[in-house]
Write a protein that holds these residues in place. Structure first.
Motif, PDB file in Angstrom:
ATOM      1  N   SER A 189      -2.676  11.446  -1.113  1.00  0.00           N
ATOM      2  CA  SER A 189      -2.230  10.271  -0.929  1.00  0.00           C
ATOM      3  C   SER A 189      -0.988  10.342   0.019  1.00  0.00           C
ATOM      4  CB  SER A 189      -2.093   9.667  -2.544  1.00  0.00           C
ATOM      5  OG  SER A 189      -0.937  10.185  -2.899  1.00  0.00           O
ATOM      6  N   GLU A 221      -1.181   8.116   3.277  1.00  0.00           N
ATOM      7  CA  GLU A 221      -0.115   7.101   3.591  1.00  0.00           C
ATOM      8  C   GLU A 221       0.530   7.069   4.874  1.00  0.00           C
ATOM      9  OE1 GLU A 221       3.869   5.700   4.113  1.00  0.00           O
ATOM     10  OE2 GLU A 221       3.433   7.547   3.425  1.00  0.00           O
ATOM     11  N   ALA A 225       0.946   3.852  -2.940  1.00  0.00           N
ATOM     12  CA  ALA A 225       0.353   5.252  -2.664  1.00  0.00           C
ATOM     13  C   ALA A 225       1.242   6.407  -2.970  1.00  0.00           C
ATOM     14  CB  ALA A 225      -0.011   5.416  -1.036  1.00  0.00           C
ATOM     15  N   TYR A 231       0.829  -1.369  -0.048  1.00  0.00           N
ATOM     16  CA  TYR A 231      -0.057  -0.132  -0.272  1.00  0.00           C
ATOM     17  C   TYR A 231       0.726   1.205  -0.071  1.00  0.00           C
ATOM     18  CZ  TYR A 231      -2.555   3.891   1.661  1.00  0.00           C
ATOM     19  OH  TYR A 231      -3.347   5.031   1.711  1.00  0.00           O
ATOM     20  N   ARG A 232       1.843   1.232   1.065  1.00  0.00           N
ATOM     21  CA  ARG A 232       2.867   2.423   0.893  1.00  0.00           C
ATOM     22  C   ARG A 232       3.402   2.726  -0.277  1.00  0.00           C
ATOM     23  NH1 ARG A 232       6.319   2.598   6.119  1.00  0.00           N
ATOM     24  NH2 ARG A 232       6.351   5.119   5.247  1.00  0.00           N
TER      25      ARG A 232
END
Length: 112
Positions: free
Chosen positions: A84, A88, A12, A8-9
């Motif tokens: 974003s 994050e 993002a 995800y990081r």
């Protein structure tokens, strides 16, 4: 859940950078100087990467057992420039705090 957070990081950050390129460079070139090459190139890439971002956010939200509102807010964060990056950081702190709470619950036996 660590791998889901890492995925995800990374996505993002990628989606955030590509969206900033699109909005800060591509849109002024297209509408101010009649040069749509950046929008034509970066726009579809952002769309594809945003779909990957949605999958990564959904995967992380299901693993972290977030409520629907939080999941949707995180998913929408990839549509607004710079948000974003903020999302994050917030997501990382939520997941880290959730992991710390889970470790504490396991380490301390319940008193009877």
């Amino acid at each position: 859940m660590g791998a889901a957070l890492t995925r995800y990081r990374v996505i993002a950050w990628i989606v955030g950078v590509v969206l900033i390129l699109l909005v800060v460079i591509g849109m002024p070139l297209k509408y101010g100087f009649d040069n749509p090459v950046v929008v034509e190139t970066v726009g579809p890439a952002h769309g594809f990467l945003y779909m990957i971002y949605l999958v990564a956010a959904f995967d992380l939200s299901r693993r972290a057992d977030w409520p629907l509102k939080r999941m949707l807010a995180v998913m929408l964060a990839g549509t607004v420039p710079f948000v974003s990056f903020y999302a994050e950081r917030r997501v990382s702190s939520w997941v880290t705090a959730g992991r710390a709470g889970a470790v504490t619950e396991r380490a301390v036996p319940a008193s009877r």
